[in-house]
Design a protein around this motif. Structure first.
Motif, mmCIF file in Angstrom:
data_model
loop_
_atom_site.group_PDB
_atom_site.id
_atom_site.type_symbol
_atom_site.label_atom_id
_atom_site.label_comp_id
_atom_site.label_asym_id
_atom_site.label_seq_id
_atom_site.Cartn_x
_atom_site.Cartn_y
_atom_site.Cartn_z
ATOM 1 N N GLN A 24 -18.160 9.039 -22.742
ATOM 2 C CA GLN A 24 -18.425 9.016 -21.223
ATOM 3 C C GLN A 24 -18.395 10.342 -20.698
ATOM 4 O OE1 GLN A 24 -14.960 6.242 -20.523
ATOM 5 N NE2 GLN A 24 -16.464 4.588 -20.826
ATOM 6 N N ARG A 27 -21.968 12.057 -20.852
ATOM 7 C CA ARG A 27 -22.819 11.786 -20.076
ATOM 8 C C ARG A 27 -22.700 12.246 -18.426
ATOM 9 N NH1 ARG A 27 -26.428 11.314 -23.766
ATOM 10 N NH2 ARG A 27 -26.518 9.293 -24.646
ATOM 11 N N ARG A 44 -16.118 -2.424 -31.548
ATOM 12 C CA ARG A 44 -16.283 -1.412 -30.415
ATOM 13 C C ARG A 44 -14.999 -1.042 -30.061
ATOM 14 N NH1 ARG A 44 -21.848 -1.401 -26.966
ATOM 15 N NH2 ARG A 44 -23.458 -1.623 -28.777
ATOM 16 N N THR A 65 -11.200 -4.920 -25.811
ATOM 17 C CA THR A 65 -12.510 -4.005 -25.770
ATOM 18 C C THR A 65 -12.586 -3.233 -24.590
ATOM 19 O OG1 THR A 65 -13.751 -5.575 -27.388
ATOM 20 C CG2 THR A 65 -14.844 -3.907 -26.100
ATOM 21 N N CYS A 68 -17.573 -0.342 -21.557
ATOM 22 C CA CYS A 68 -18.745 0.424 -21.761
ATOM 23 C C CYS A 68 -19.625 0.323 -21.077
ATOM 24 C CB CYS A 68 -18.792 0.393 -23.613
ATOM 25 S SG CYS A 68 -20.072 1.706 -24.216
ATOM 26 N N ARG A 69 -20.276 1.179 -20.338
ATOM 27 C CA ARG A 69 -21.478 0.897 -19.397
ATOM 28 C C ARG A 69 -22.677 1.038 -20.386
ATOM 29 N NH1 ARG A 69 -19.690 5.247 -16.898
ATOM 30 N NH2 ARG A 69 -21.568 6.433 -16.803
ATOM 31 N N PRO A 70 -23.768 0.180 -20.211
ATOM 32 C CA PRO A 70 -24.927 0.187 -20.907
ATOM 33 C C PRO A 70 -25.690 1.459 -20.820
ATOM 34 C CG PRO A 70 -24.823 -1.821 -19.728
ATOM 35 C CD PRO A 70 -23.643 -1.044 -19.251
ATOM 36 N N ASP A 71 -25.525 2.118 -19.855
ATOM 37 C CA ASP A 71 -26.263 3.368 -19.353
ATOM 38 C C ASP A 71 -25.630 4.671 -20.084
ATOM 39 O OD1 ASP A 71 -24.004 3.408 -17.877
ATOM 40 O OD2 ASP A 71 -25.190 4.458 -16.071
ATOM 41 N N ASP A 73 -25.877 4.574 -23.114
ATOM 42 C CA ASP A 73 -26.840 4.772 -24.473
ATOM 43 C C ASP A 73 -26.156 5.432 -25.361
ATOM 44 O OD1 ASP A 73 -29.384 4.781 -25.751
ATOM 45 O OD2 ASP A 73 -30.153 6.697 -24.877
ATOM 46 N N ARG A 75 -25.031 5.250 -29.625
ATOM 47 C CA ARG A 75 -25.704 4.641 -30.951
ATOM 48 C C ARG A 75 -24.354 4.279 -31.455
ATOM 49 N NH1 ARG A 75 -28.313 7.956 -35.642
ATOM 50 N NH2 ARG A 75 -28.115 6.485 -37.220
#
Length: 422
Positions: A24, A27, A44, A65, A68-71, A73, A75
Motif C-alpha cells: 500500500q 502505491r 490473502r 482478511t 485491500c483496495r483493487p486499485d 493492482d 499480483r
C-alpha cells in the motif's frame, strides 16, 4: 537495473500485514511498477491478533482478511512458500521450483508458532498462529472437551487461556516461570495477571515443567508434569513462542540468525560483515533493526504496530531512485485483552532492573507502571489506564531519567523495587 534508476518490479515475500502495508505504501509513494506478493498460505493477508481473542470466543468468524483496495493492482502468488533468495541474480526461488525475478525485494516472512517437539501436527496438540490453526482449534473447542491444557505463559498462552475460560471450559495453564508474562512484563505485573487468572477459574500451575505429552487415542492426551502429576485432557494448546521464518534464506549471503534478518536503520538487509546487500530489504517480525531510541541496540519484535510502520519505511526506501532514505525509529508498543483488562505496553522492558507503579495501584488493577534500566526510563505499562501513556511514551523516546516525572497527579509515594524477569 541500472544504478540509481527506479525499480520496475518489487517482490514482497510474505503475504502478511507487513507485506500488505508495504505494498500500500509503495502505491502511495507513486510506484507504478509491478508488485508481487508471495505467501505460503493460500489466503490473502489477514489480521492475526483476533485469532486468540474474538475468533476463539466466536465473536467473529475466522476470516479476518485485511482490506485491500483493487486499485493497488497487486499480483499474488499464494500457497507456495519461498525456498531461496539469489541476490546476485535478483530472483526469489519458490518451493514449487519456480522463480520470480525482482528489481527490489522485501523479506516479510514473519514468524511461525514453535511446535511441541515431535508434534505431528494432528491429534490433540494445537498451536495458534494461522487462520487454519484457529479453525482447527475452534472446531475442537466447539466439541466441549472435558479440559483444555495451555502450555506456556506468554501473551498468546494467556490470551487463549482467558478466551477458552470465557467459553465456560475448564482450563489448566502450565507455566515454567514463577508467574505468567514475567519475561514480558516482570514479576509484579505477572503476579497480578496470575491472581486474575485464578480468580476467573483457570487452574494456573506455575514453576512447573512438562516431562512429556502422550497421545491417548483420538483427541485425547495425557500431559505429564515434572513433579509426576498427570493431566488427562481433550485438547492441548502449545504456546511456546515463535520461530522466525529465515531458513529459506540459507546461502543468500545475508546476516541471518534465530533473532531474524539483520538490517540497517533504512531496512536494508546486511551481510554478516555489515555491508548492505543491494536491493534487498526486510521488515516486520523477521527483521532485527538498530533502535535509535535504545542507543543502537538491535530489536526484533512481533508487534502489529511495528509491522505496519517498518513495512511502510521499507516501501518508501524501495521506491526511492536516489536521495536520502527514511529511517525506522519506531518505539515498540503492544496491547492485549486479558480477563476483561486492557494491557498496553510502550517500549522494551528487556534489560530493565527496576519497576514502579506511578499511577493507580496493582490491587485496584488499574495503574501505570514504569521500567527503569540504570538511570533511564525504558518502558511503561498500563492496565485500564491508557490515557496516561502518551506522556510516558514521549519520556521513553527522549531518554528521560527514571522516574521521568515526580509529583504527578494520582502518583503515590515513589517506591521502585528490583525487577525479576525470569
Amino acid at each position: 537495473m541500472a544504478a540509481g534508476s527506479p525499480p520496475r518490479r518489487i517482490v514482497v515475500v510474505g503475504a502478511s500485514l507487513c507485506g500488505l502495508s508495504a505494498a500500500q505504501a509503495l502505491r502511495e509513494e507513486g510506484f507504478s511498477g509491478e508488485i508481487v506478493l508471495v505467501g505460503d498460505e493460500p489466503e490473502r493477508p489477514y489480521d492475526r491478533p483476533p485469532l486468540s481473542k474474538q475468533v476463539l470466543r466466536g465473536r467473529c468468524g475466522p476470516d479476518t482478511t485485511l482490506p485491500c483496495r483493487p486499485d493497488l493492482d497487486l499480483r499474488f502468488r499464494l500457497g507456495t512458500a519461498a525456498a531461496g533468495l539469489d541476490p546476485r541474480a535478483r530472483r526469489v526461488v519458490l518451493a514449487d521450483g519456480g522463480t520470480i525475478a525482482y528489481d527490489r525485494v522485501l523479506i516479510a516472512t514473519g514468524t511461525r508458532a514453535r511446535p511441541w517437539p515431535g508434534d505431528p501436527g494432528s491429534g490433540p496438540l494445537h498451536t495458534l498462529r494461522t487462520r487454519r490453526d484457529a479453525e482447527r482449534l475452534g472446531a475442537r473447542l466447539a466439541d466441549r472437551p472435558r479440559r483444555v491444557v495451555v502450555v506456556g505463559g506468554g501473551f498468546i498462552g494467556c490470551e487463549a487461556a482467558a478466551s477458552i475460560r470465557a467459553m465456560g471450559l475448564d482450563v489448566t495453564q502450565v507455566v515454567r516461570e514463577t508467574v505468567p508474562l514475567v519475561q514480558a512484563l516482570g514479576d509484579a505485573v505477572g503476579a497480578m495477571v496470575a491472581e486474575v487468572a485464578r480468580g476467573a477459574g483457570v487452574d494456573l500451575l506455575t514453576d512447573r515443567g512438562i516431562d512429556g505429552i502422550e497421545a491417548a487415542g483420538g483427541e485425547t492426551a495425557v500431559v505429564r508434569l515434572d513433579e509426576g502429576r498427570r493431566i488427562e485432557t481433550g485438547c492441548v494448546l502449545v504456546a511456546l513462542g515463535a520461530v522466525r521464518n529465515v531458513e529459506w534464506l540459507a546461502g543468500a549471503g545475508l546476516a541471518v540468525s534465530d533473532a531474524g534478518v539483520r538490517v540497517d536503520a533504512e531496512c536494508r538487509a546486511l551481510t554478516p560483515d555489515g555491508r548492505v546487500v543491494p536491493d534487498v530489504f526486510a521488515a516486520g517480525d523477521v527483521a532485527q533493526w538498530p533502535s535509535a531510541v535504545y542507543g543502537g541496540a538491535r530489536l526484533a519484535v512481533e508487534h502489529w504496530g511495528n509491522a505496519v510502520a517498518q513495512g511502510r519505511v521499507a516501501a518508501r526506501n524501495m521506491a526511492a531512485a536516489g536521495g536520502p532514505l527514511a529511517r525506522h525509529d519506531h518505539l515498540p508498543d503492544f496491547w492485549s485483552h486479558l480477563y476483561g483488562l486492557t494491557v498496553k505496553l510502550v517500549g522494551v522492558p528487556d534489560g530493565a532492573d527496576r519497576f514502579a507503579v506511578v499511577q493507580g495501584t496493582l490491587r485496584e488493577r488499574r495503574f501505570v507502571g514504569i521500567y527503569g534500566a540504570g538511570e533511564r526510563t525504558v518502558a511503561a505499562v498500563s492496565v485500564d489506564s491508557a490515557r496516561w501513556l502518551p506522556a510516558y511514551r514521549a519520556a521513553i523516546a527522549e531518554g528521560a531519567p527514571f522516574p521521568p516525572f515526580t509529583g504527578a497527579l494520582d502518583q503515590p509515594g515513589f517506591a521502585p523495587h528490583p525487577l525479576a524477569t525470569a
